[in-house]
Design a protein around this motif. Structure first.
Motif, short mmCIF file in Angstrom:
data_model
loop_
_atom_site.label_atom_id
_atom_site.label_comp_id
_atom_site.label_asym_id
_atom_site.label_seq_id
_atom_site.Cartn_x
_atom_site.Cartn_y
_atom_site.Cartn_z
N LEU A 9 0.83 -1.20 0.00
CA LEU A 9 0.00 0.00 0.00
C LEU A 9 0.86 1.26 0.00
CD1 LEU A 9 -2.79 -1.00 2.56
CD2 LEU A 9 -3.06 -0.68 0.09
N LYS A 10 1.91 1.23 0.82
CA LYS A 10 2.78 2.40 0.90
C LYS A 10 3.44 2.68 -0.45
CE LYS A 10 5.11 2.98 4.67
NZ LYS A 10 6.15 2.85 5.73
N CYS A 11 3.86 1.59 -1.11
CA CYS A 11 4.52 1.73 -2.40
C CYS A 11 3.54 2.22 -3.46
CB CYS A 11 5.12 0.39 -2.82
SG CYS A 11 6.08 0.47 -4.35
N ALA A 12 2.27 1.76 -3.35
CA ALA A 12 1.28 2.05 -4.39
C ALA A 12 0.69 3.44 -4.27
CB ALA A 12 0.16 1.01 -4.33
N ILE A 13 0.48 3.91 -3.04
CA ILE A 13 -0.27 5.17 -2.89
C ILE A 13 0.53 6.33 -2.34
CG2 ILE A 13 -2.39 3.86 -2.52
CD1 ILE A 13 -2.30 4.55 0.37
N THR A 14 1.75 6.06 -1.84
CA THR A 14 2.58 7.16 -1.35
C THR A 14 3.23 7.86 -2.53
OG1 THR A 14 3.03 6.00 0.70
CG2 THR A 14 4.52 7.80 0.12
N PRO A 15 3.17 9.18 -2.60
CA PRO A 15 3.80 9.89 -3.72
C PRO A 15 5.29 9.58 -3.81
CG PRO A 15 2.41 11.36 -2.43
CD PRO A 15 2.49 10.08 -1.67
N ILE A 16 5.74 9.34 -5.01
CA ILE A 16 7.16 9.01 -5.24
C ILE A 16 8.01 10.25 -4.99
CG2 ILE A 16 8.85 8.27 -6.96
CD1 ILE A 16 6.63 6.70 -8.31
N VAL A 17 9.11 10.07 -4.27
CA VAL A 17 10.00 11.18 -3.94
C VAL A 17 10.70 11.67 -5.20
CG1 VAL A 17 12.03 11.87 -2.63
CG2 VAL A 17 10.35 10.31 -1.63
N ASP A 18 10.76 12.97 -5.37
CA ASP A 18 11.45 13.57 -6.51
C ASP A 18 12.94 13.48 -6.28
OD1 ASP A 18 12.45 15.02 -8.56
OD2 ASP A 18 11.29 16.85 -8.17
N LEU A 19 13.60 12.56 -7.01
CA LEU A 19 15.02 12.32 -6.77
C LEU A 19 15.87 13.52 -7.14
CD1 LEU A 19 15.39 8.64 -8.03
CD2 LEU A 19 15.14 9.46 -5.69
N SER A 20 15.39 14.37 -8.05
CA SER A 20 16.18 15.53 -8.43
C SER A 20 16.32 16.49 -7.26
CB SER A 20 15.51 16.25 -9.62
OG SER A 20 14.25 16.76 -9.23
N LYS A 21 15.36 16.45 -6.33
CA LYS A 21 15.39 17.34 -5.17
C LYS A 21 16.04 16.67 -3.97
CE LYS A 21 11.21 19.91 -6.46
NZ LYS A 21 9.85 20.31 -6.04
N HIS A 22 16.22 15.38 -4.04
CA HIS A 22 16.75 14.65 -2.91
C HIS A 22 17.89 13.74 -3.38
CE1 HIS A 22 13.56 16.00 -0.22
NE2 HIS A 22 12.71 15.75 -1.19
N ALA A 23 18.95 14.32 -3.85
CA ALA A 23 20.11 13.56 -4.28
C ALA A 23 20.70 12.85 -3.07
CB ALA A 23 21.14 14.49 -4.92
N SER A 24 21.54 11.86 -3.36
CA SER A 24 22.11 11.05 -2.28
C SER A 24 22.88 11.88 -1.26
CB SER A 24 23.02 9.97 -2.87
OG SER A 24 22.25 9.04 -3.61
N GLN A 25 23.62 12.89 -1.74
CA GLN A 25 24.37 13.74 -0.82
C GLN A 25 23.43 14.53 0.08
OE1 GLN A 25 27.81 13.84 -0.32
NE2 GLN A 25 27.09 14.97 1.49
N ASP A 26 22.30 14.95 -0.48
CA ASP A 26 21.32 15.67 0.33
C ASP A 26 20.76 14.77 1.43
OD1 ASP A 26 21.61 17.94 -1.20
OD2 ASP A 26 20.00 17.39 -2.59
N LEU A 27 20.53 13.50 1.08
CA LEU A 27 20.01 12.55 2.07
C LEU A 27 21.02 12.33 3.19
CD1 LEU A 27 18.27 9.91 -0.24
CD2 LEU A 27 17.21 11.75 1.09
N ILE A 28 22.29 12.28 2.83
CA ILE A 28 23.34 12.14 3.86
C ILE A 28 23.31 13.34 4.79
CG2 ILE A 28 25.83 12.07 4.28
CD1 ILE A 28 26.15 10.52 1.68
N ASP A 29 23.20 14.53 4.21
CA ASP A 29 23.17 15.76 5.02
C ASP A 29 21.98 15.75 5.97
OD1 ASP A 29 25.44 16.63 3.72
OD2 ASP A 29 24.34 17.86 2.27
N LEU A 30 20.82 15.35 5.46
CA LEU A 30 19.62 15.32 6.29
C LEU A 30 19.75 14.30 7.41
CD1 LEU A 30 16.89 15.56 3.50
CD2 LEU A 30 17.44 17.31 5.20
#
Length: 322
Positions: free
Chosen positions: A29-50
């Motif tokens: 359900l989470k995979c089907a109905i949760t909005p997909i994260v915009d990877l352009s706004k959340h690059a891997s380095q950004d995720l590390i920082d967060l």
């Protein structure tokens, strides 16, 4: 649709599904109905920082945060794909290659695995991914090694050859409190209560705790502080002007040289901590109190520090089993 919708559907299906089926339903359900994260706004380095920001809020030390960041940035460089697309096989291959190329110990590899587990679990909790790929990577088995402690004779030898009232006070404080070296160098004179033989230290996660020292440490601390002519608030300072606060490296170097001079192996601050924990356990102090004394968040960490003396095991075997 949001998490409230998922909870509502799960509640309606609960009577018809077991735990594993319910868990799988929520993932789908989470995979089907949760909005997909915009990877352009959340690059891997950004995720590390967060992630690092989140761990900083939790109270992790700067040293720990640097270790986390360096480990994750090396992983990011090696994988060459977004963290949101990483699979279990990618991480297994990375750990295997890391161990082989660097000839790393099992302890190092398991430390990397633990950091990856923390990071990907955070990504899952924050809904960047559906399921952590580290879940299927089990803890690396590490050989259990009984680490050495100081004998009573070695402690007395070190005390007797410390060379200065300052060094003797440092040795006695480490030996009687079991505090970490990082906690010791941060101490100020105002943190010490000589009358009550106690002091407040700032431990991991910026958590304060009270530690206690014995009468011998009190006498040597009083002697050292009575000789001080500087106005530095630090408890331990350099002998030479301008009497700056001692660093971890300076104390480690002093103890190592002292050990080499006295032919005592591996004289370092953490060995005093391990010795205190071991002696406390052997003398019957409840493990929960030893845990509090050392400032451990988990009791199994305390058990790792407090290794049972093999001589005592031999004596107990003869007493009870022969």
């Amino acid at each position: 649709m949001n998490s409230a919708t998922i909870d509502s559907i799960s509640l309606q299906m609960q009577p018809f599904l077991d735990c594993e089926q319910m868990k799988r339903l929520r993932e789908v359900l989470k995979c089907a109905i949760t909005p997909i994260v915009d990877l352009s706004k959340h690059a891997s380095q950004d995720l590390i920082d967060l992630f690092i920001e989140a761990k900083q809020v939790e109270g992790c030390s700067f040293k720990t945060l640097d270790y986390y960041r360096n480990t994750l940035e090396r992983l990011n460089t090696a994988l060459r794909k977004p963290f949101t697309q990483v699979e279990t096989s990618d991480l297994r291959a990375y750990l295997t290659e890391y161990e082989q190329k660097r000839n790393s110990s099992k302890v190092t590899i398991d430390n990397i695995r633990r950091i990856m587990s923390s990071f990907f679990s955070w990504l899952e909790d924050e809904d960047y991914i559906v399921k952590s790929p580290v879940r299927r990577i089990h803890r690396v088995k590490v050989a259990s090694v009984i680490k050495e402690t100081f004998s009573d004779e070695e402690l007395e030898t070190i005390r007797g050859n410390s060379g200065s009232s300052r060094d003797l006070a440092i040795i006695d404080l480490l030996a009687s409190t079991g505090m970490r070296i990082g906690e010791l160098v941060r101490l100020n004179r105002s943190d010490i209560n000589l009358n009550e033989r106690e002091c407040i230290v700032l431990g991991k996660g910026n958590k304060q705790r009270m530690v206690y020292f014995d009468a011998r440490a009190k006498l040597h601390l009083s002697d050292y502080l009575g000789q001080r002519t500087d106005d530095n608030p630090a408890l331990f300072v350099s002998h030479a002007r301008p009497h700056t606060r001692l660093t971890i490296g300076a104390i480690e170097l002093r103890l190592r040289k002292l050990g080499e001079t006295l032919a005592i192996q591996r004289v370092h601050p953490h060995k005093f901590r391990r010795t205190l924990a071991t002696y406390a356990i052997e003398k019957g102090m409840p493990i929960e109190q030893v845990q509090k004394l050392l400032g451990h968040a988990r009791i199994d960490t305390t058990m790792h520090y407090a290794m049972v003396n093999q001589t005592n095991v031999k004596a107990s075997h003869r007493r009870y089993l022969e």
